[in-house]
Write a protein that holds these residues in place. Structure first.
Motif: not given
Length: 243
Positions: A26-33, A151-153, A168-182
């Motif tokens: 995908p295209t990255p937006v922001q990363t925090e630690l 979580s994934i928003s 393991e944990v898995s989720f389906d993601l949709l094109a055109g959507t911005t997600y936050s993985m926390l």
């Protein structure tokens, strides 16, 4: 309509469709630690520490944090370290080590610890998110520490429990959507903690793979595709009018 014109319009239409898949996933937006620690011995000193790192894209990051407080033979200490790295925008890892605390003769006080990782990204194609994780304790005792929340928003969340091996944990993601993985751990203990200690290590490794479904077109690709189809439709109508 001439064969040459048909060929030209077909090439333009194909160019428009090809350019819709030019973006990476995908295209990255922001990363925090960040790691946050706090220690409090009643009647003594109070120390708090928050050590965050962030970037507008993706980059290796590392943070460490500790806090110590002491009074009349009693002490409290909390500590932690975190680091993250990316193979690319669709694959990365984060680890937290030596998350924990230690108290000595503490009859009244408080210790607090938090570990947090956030990755925001925009999907350019439909995809599948998969993460392998493990949390291992190595403490002397267990004052309410250990599990992480993941979580994934807009998609879902999971409670990641310690000492359960590799998971393991898995989720389906949709094109055109911005997600936050926390990934978030937040723990505290207070009161008559006595003498005890606890620490743990946690690792999270993920990747995002395309599922071969709808992709988000680039603006130039959409414009070229629309122009091609409009020309094709216009020439076809003109051809019908001549007959």
């Amino acid at each position: 309509m001439s064969n040459k014109l048909i060929s030209t319009l077909s090439v333009l239409a194909l160019a428009g469709m090809v350019s819709t898949s030019a973006q990476a996933l995908p295209t990255p937006v922001q990363t925090e630690l960040s790691v946050y620690t706090q220690a409090n011995v009643v009647g003594g000193d109070f120390v708090g520490n928050d050590d965050p790192a962030w970037t507008t894209g993706i980059a290796p990051m590392a943070v460490g944090s500790s806090a110590y407080s002491e009074s009349n033979g009693a002490s409290a200490n909390s500590f932690g370290f975190g680091a993250s790295n990316f193979s690319n925008s669709a694959a990365g890892a984060v680890g937290f080590s030596a998350l924990g605390w230690r108290t000595e003769n503490l009859l009244d006080g408080r210790v607090q610890l938090a570990a947090r990782f956030l990755y925001q990204f925009t999907m350019n194609e439909n995809g599948r998110f998969n993460m392998v994780w493990g949390i291992e304790s190595n403490g002397l005792s267990d004052p309410a520490i250990g599990n992480f929340n993941f979580s994934i928003s807009g998609v879902g969340s999971e409670l990641l429990q310690r000492d359960t091996g590799s998971n393991e944990v898995s989720f389906d993601l949709l094109a055109g959507t911005t997600y936050s993985m926390l990934i978030l751990g937040d723990w505290s203990a207070e009161g008559e903690l006595g003498t005890q200690g606890f620490s743990e290590d946690a690792s999270f490794v993920w990747n995002i793979t395309p599922t071969g479904s709808t992709q988000v077109p680039e603006p130039n690709g959409l414009l070229l595709l629309g122009l091609s189809l409009a020309l094709l439709f216009g020439v076809q109508k003109r051809s019908e009018g001549l007959h």
